[in-house]
Write an enzyme that holds these catalytic residues in place. Structure first.
Site, short mmCIF file in Angstrom:
data_model
loop_
_atom_site.label_atom_id
_atom_site.label_comp_id
_atom_site.label_asym_id
_atom_site.label_seq_id
_atom_site.Cartn_x
_atom_site.Cartn_y
_atom_site.Cartn_z
CG PHE A 14 -36.56 24.31 9.20
CD1 PHE A 14 -35.57 23.52 9.76
CD2 PHE A 14 -36.56 25.66 9.50
CE1 PHE A 14 -34.59 24.07 10.59
CE2 PHE A 14 -35.59 26.22 10.31
CZ PHE A 14 -34.61 25.42 10.86
NE ARG A 63 -30.10 42.60 10.31
CZ ARG A 63 -30.83 42.33 11.35
NH1 ARG A 63 -30.72 41.15 11.96
NH2 ARG A 63 -31.67 43.23 11.82
CD GLU A 92 -35.78 43.96 19.74
OE1 GLU A 92 -34.61 44.24 19.37
OE2 GLU A 92 -36.07 42.88 20.28
CD GLU A 138 -24.10 34.01 24.43
OE1 GLU A 138 -23.96 33.04 23.67
OE2 GLU A 138 -24.42 33.91 25.63
CD GLU A 140 -29.20 42.46 19.06
OE1 GLU A 140 -30.14 42.68 18.31
OE2 GLU A 140 -29.30 42.48 20.29
#
Length: 179
Positions: A14, A63, A92, A138, A140
């Protein structure tokens, strides 16, 4: 103890936006094979933002893996595998807290889950914070709050803060800066 371990095959199962999941066929001591999972992560950076009065800015965000909100230091994935950690941490910091810093000091480098993942997180301490503007993604949604180191230690030992990078970073900060 195994004397010789050799990868015979790595098969991509994946590919996501920041992770790739593989199954590795491993030969052990030349006499048997095993299948091991491997997750490739492009890396990340995090920051311990320290205010002028010595408090630490923390982000509260949802989360999905835990199905709840967590309290963490600001952090995020590298844009590219070779992006310098300091650049990512600076980005960040501003995106999640609305502050910049020209005083970023390396604190610690972490490997989060060495049994099956190569994720590497470089952590920095940011001081002399300069007000700027949050630039949240977008998807967050972040609440920002400042805490004393003592308050954060209490949250770690009560189980409120469980995030590994946050626990390790705050404890490293406490040891390094003697608080």
């Amino acid at each position: 103890m195994s004397e010789q371990i050799k990868r015979l095959k790595r098969e991509l199962k994946f590919k996501g936006t920041i992770l790739e999941f593989y199954q590795d066929t491993m030969e052990i001591n030349g006499d048997h094979t095993a299948v091991w999972d491997f997750i490739k992560h492009k890396g990340a950076a995090a920051v311990v933002p320290v205010t002028e009065d010595g408090k630490i800015l923390m982000v509260r965000q949802y989360r999905n893996a835990l199905e709840r909100y967590t309290l963490e230091i600001p952090a995020g994935a590298l844009d590219e595998e070779n992006e310098p950690g300091r650049e990512c941490a600076s980005r960040e910091l501003e995106e999640e807290t609305g502050f910049r810093s020209e005083n970023m000091e390396w604190l610690i480098t972490l490997r989060t889950t060495v049994a099956f993942c190569n994720e590497r997180i470089e952590v920095y301490v940011a001081k002399d914070l300069i007000p700027s503007k949050q630039h949240l993604d977008e998807d967050e949604f972040i609440d920002l709050k400042a805490y004393t180191l003592e308050e954060l230690k209490e949250k770690i030992f009560s189980g409120e803060i469980e995030d590994g990078k946050t626990v390790a970073s705050l404890m490293a900060y406490a040891v390094k800066y003697g608080k």
